[in-house]
Design an enzyme around this catalytic site. Structure first.
Site, PDB file in Angstrom:
ATOM      1  N   LYS A   1       0.821  -1.219   0.000  1.00 13.77           N
ATOM      2  CA  LYS A   1       0.000   0.000   0.000  1.00 13.77           C
ATOM      3  C   LYS A   1       0.853   1.266   0.000  1.00 13.77           C
ATOM      4  O   LYS A   1       0.572   2.208  -0.717  1.00 13.77           O
ATOM      5  CB  LYS A   1      -0.891   0.059   1.257  1.00 13.77           C
ATOM      6  CG  LYS A   1      -2.089  -0.834   1.245  1.00 13.77           C
ATOM      7  CD  LYS A   1      -3.069  -0.450   2.342  1.00 13.77           C
ATOM      8  CE  LYS A   1      -2.496  -0.414   3.736  1.00 13.77           C
ATOM      9  NZ  LYS A   1      -2.090  -1.710   4.296  1.00 13.77           N
TER      10      LYS A   1
ATOM     11  N   ARG B   1      -9.835   1.486   9.516  1.00 12.20           N
ATOM     12  CA  ARG B   1      -9.384   0.128   9.810  1.00 12.20           C
ATOM     13  C   ARG B   1     -10.432  -0.661  10.577  1.00 12.20           C
ATOM     14  O   ARG B   1     -10.211  -1.820  10.893  1.00 12.20           O
ATOM     15  CB  ARG B   1      -8.131   0.235  10.665  1.00 12.20           C
ATOM     16  CG  ARG B   1      -7.126  -0.831  10.337  1.00 12.20           C
ATOM     17  CD  ARG B   1      -5.859  -0.249   9.970  1.00 12.20           C
ATOM     18  NE  ARG B   1      -4.685  -1.009  10.180  1.00 12.20           N
ATOM     19  CZ  ARG B   1      -3.512  -0.560   9.784  1.00 12.20           C
ATOM     20  NH1 ARG B   1      -3.417   0.602   9.206  1.00 12.20           N
ATOM     21  NH2 ARG B   1      -2.432  -1.273   9.981  1.00 12.20           N
TER      22      ARG B   1
ATOM     23  N   ARG C   1      10.865  -2.441  10.811  1.00  8.44           N
ATOM     24  CA  ARG C   1       9.895  -2.050  11.846  1.00  8.44           C
ATOM     25  C   ARG C   1       9.754  -3.167  12.876  1.00  8.44           C
ATOM     26  O   ARG C   1       9.728  -4.336  12.514  1.00  8.44           O
ATOM     27  CB  ARG C   1       8.542  -1.753  11.185  1.00  8.44           C
ATOM     28  CG  ARG C   1       8.488  -0.362  10.617  1.00  8.44           C
ATOM     29  CD  ARG C   1       7.310  -0.161   9.728  1.00  8.44           C
ATOM     30  NE  ARG C   1       6.077  -0.714  10.278  1.00  8.44           N
ATOM     31  CZ  ARG C   1       4.895  -0.594   9.676  1.00  8.44           C
ATOM     32  NH1 ARG C   1       4.807   0.043   8.522  1.00  8.44           N
ATOM     33  NH2 ARG C   1       3.822  -1.113  10.212  1.00  8.44           N
TER      34      ARG C   1
ATOM     35  N   ARG D   1      -1.241  -8.912  13.314  1.00  8.55           N
ATOM     36  CA  ARG D   1      -1.730  -7.797  12.489  1.00  8.55           C
ATOM     37  C   ARG D   1      -2.653  -8.316  11.390  1.00  8.55           C
ATOM     38  O   ARG D   1      -3.654  -7.689  11.061  1.00  8.55           O
ATOM     39  CB  ARG D   1      -0.543  -7.036  11.880  1.00  8.55           C
ATOM     40  CG  ARG D   1       0.229  -6.253  12.937  1.00  8.55           C
ATOM     41  CD  ARG D   1       1.539  -5.753  12.414  1.00  8.55           C
ATOM     42  NE  ARG D   1       1.370  -4.784  11.346  1.00  8.55           N
ATOM     43  CZ  ARG D   1       2.333  -4.476  10.480  1.00  8.55           C
ATOM     44  NH1 ARG D   1       3.512  -5.053  10.548  1.00  8.55           N
ATOM     45  NH2 ARG D   1       2.112  -3.578   9.548  1.00  8.55           N
TER      46      ARG D   1
ATOM     47  N   ARG E   1      10.868  -6.514   4.367  1.00  2.00           N
ATOM     48  CA  ARG E   1      10.564  -5.103   4.167  1.00  2.00           C
ATOM     49  C   ARG E   1      11.497  -4.224   5.010  1.00  2.00           C
ATOM     50  O   ARG E   1      11.833  -4.566   6.137  1.00  2.00           O
ATOM     51  CB  ARG E   1       9.114  -4.866   4.578  1.00  2.00           C
ATOM     52  CG  ARG E   1       8.687  -3.432   4.518  1.00  2.00           C
ATOM     53  CD  ARG E   1       7.217  -3.332   4.444  1.00  2.00           C
ATOM     54  NE  ARG E   1       6.567  -3.399   5.744  1.00  2.00           N
ATOM     55  CZ  ARG E   1       5.292  -3.060   5.918  1.00  2.00           C
ATOM     56  NH1 ARG E   1       4.573  -2.682   4.876  1.00  2.00           N
ATOM     57  NH2 ARG E   1       4.742  -3.141   7.094  1.00  2.00           N
TER      58      ARG E   1
HETATM   59  P1  AMP Z   1       0.528   0.484   9.268  1.00  2.00           P
HETATM   60  O1  AMP Z   1       1.752   1.312   9.109  1.00  2.00           O
HETATM   61  O2  AMP Z   1      -0.641   1.017   8.477  1.00  2.00           O
HETATM   62  O3  AMP Z   1       0.776  -0.983   9.015  1.00  2.00           O
HETATM   63  O4  AMP Z   1       0.088   0.610  10.807  1.00  2.00           O
HETATM   64  C1  AMP Z   1       0.940   0.180  11.840  1.00  2.00           C
HETATM   65  C2  AMP Z   1       0.154   0.053  13.132  1.00  2.00           C
HETATM   66  O5  AMP Z   1      -0.392   1.329  13.488  1.00  2.00           O
HETATM   67  C3  AMP Z   1      -1.037  -0.876  13.067  1.00  2.00           C
HETATM   68  O6  AMP Z   1      -0.665  -2.239  13.271  1.00  2.00           O
HETATM   69  C4  AMP Z   1      -1.885  -0.338  14.219  1.00  2.00           C
HETATM   70  O7  AMP Z   1      -1.367  -0.727  15.474  1.00  2.00           O
HETATM   71  C5  AMP Z   1      -1.678   1.174  14.099  1.00  2.00           C
HETATM   72  N1  AMP Z   1      -2.674   1.802  13.201  1.00  2.00           N
HETATM   73  C6  AMP Z   1      -2.451   2.376  11.988  1.00  2.00           C
HETATM   74  N2  AMP Z   1      -3.589   2.843  11.458  1.00  2.00           N
HETATM   75  C7  AMP Z   1      -4.572   2.560  12.353  1.00  2.00           C
HETATM   76  C8  AMP Z   1      -5.977   2.770  12.370  1.00  2.00           C
HETATM   77  N3  AMP Z   1      -6.619   3.368  11.342  1.00  2.00           N
HETATM   78  N4  AMP Z   1      -6.665   2.336  13.459  1.00  2.00           N
HETATM   79  C9  AMP Z   1      -6.052   1.737  14.500  1.00  2.00           C
HETATM   80  N5  AMP Z   1      -4.729   1.485  14.538  1.00  2.00           N
HETATM   81  C10 AMP Z   1      -3.981   1.901  13.478  1.00  2.00           C
END
Ligand code: AMP
Length: 218
Positions: free
Chosen positions: A13, A88, A160, A171, A127
């Protein structure tokens, strides 16, 4: 033009978001990146979010919704924006409906990058991310020009903490159980488009451009 980009963690993404924003000149807003910035700055929100993120859970809707609304107030969102990683949950999707209805400007376009969990695990563990500009690389499929450092900043790339295998499984579970209903909220709408995300990044982008062309280009 408001775009929502859906797809499981590690589906590419972030890479597609960057390509789309270069094409459409709208900001890509990643709630994950916003939360990581809060953690780096040591804000109260960052402190609350850190443990949840490291464990692969979702930060509470109230906190993320408030953070998003704040970000959307910025001038660069006036002409539209792309959301990566938001909404989400179904609650976030319903909240976003209300926010967008207030702003006016029509329905968002939804791009759903579909990638099965079996493809995700090997992808995500290879990654790497630039801690400065957040650009995503993959040591196998999309390596930086010079090993281990960001093409743009020359900063050392990082893995990460939540890209560890056990956390990725959690996740993915959160994606299925909590984000599934949010996606179902949009499935069947005229502006919903599902794209095969298992293809090479340039092919995925070509498919996305095909979807975007009638709506935004020319
Ligand atoms: P991402 O970088 O999008 O994979 O997000 C990393 C982490 O941030 C996720 O595993 C969640 O813990 C938190 N996170 C990101 N976006 C959201 C969201 N819209 N709602 C809740 N938690 C989020």
């Amino acid at each position: 033009m408001i775009l929502l980009l859906f797809g499981p963690p590690g589906c590419g993404k972030g890479t597609q978001a960057r390509l789309i924003t270069d094409l459409l000149h709208i900001p890509a807003i990643s709630t994950g990146d916003l939360l990581r910035a809060e953690i780096t700055s040591g804000t109260p929100l960052g402190l609350k979010a850190q443990a949840i993120m490291t464990a692969g859970g979702l930060v509470s809707d109230d906190l993320v919704n408030a953070m998003l609304v704040n970000r959307l107030k910025r001038h660069d969102c006036r002409e539209g924006f792309l959301l990566d990683g938001y909404p989400r949950t179904l609650e976030q999707a319903l909240f976003l409906d209300r926010v967008l209805a207030q702003r006016g400007g029509g329905e968002p376009m939804i791009i759903h990058m579909d990638v099965p969990a079996s493809v995700i695990l090997p992808r995500i563990t290879s990654r790497r991310q630039c801690p400065k500009c957040n650009r995503i690389y993959n040591v196998l499929h999309q390596p930086p020009k010079s090993a281990g450092v960001c093409d743009v900043d020359g900063v050392e790339l990082a893995t990460r903490k939540d890209d560890r295998q056990d956390v990725v499984r959690d996740r993915l579970r959160a994606y299925e159980q909590l984000t599934g209903p949010a996606i179902a909220h949009y499935t069947g709408k005229r502006m919903y488009h599902r794209i095969d995300g298992t293809q090479r990044p340039d092919r995925v982008f070509a498919a996305i451009q095909q979807v975007l062309r009638p709506a935004f280009v020319g």
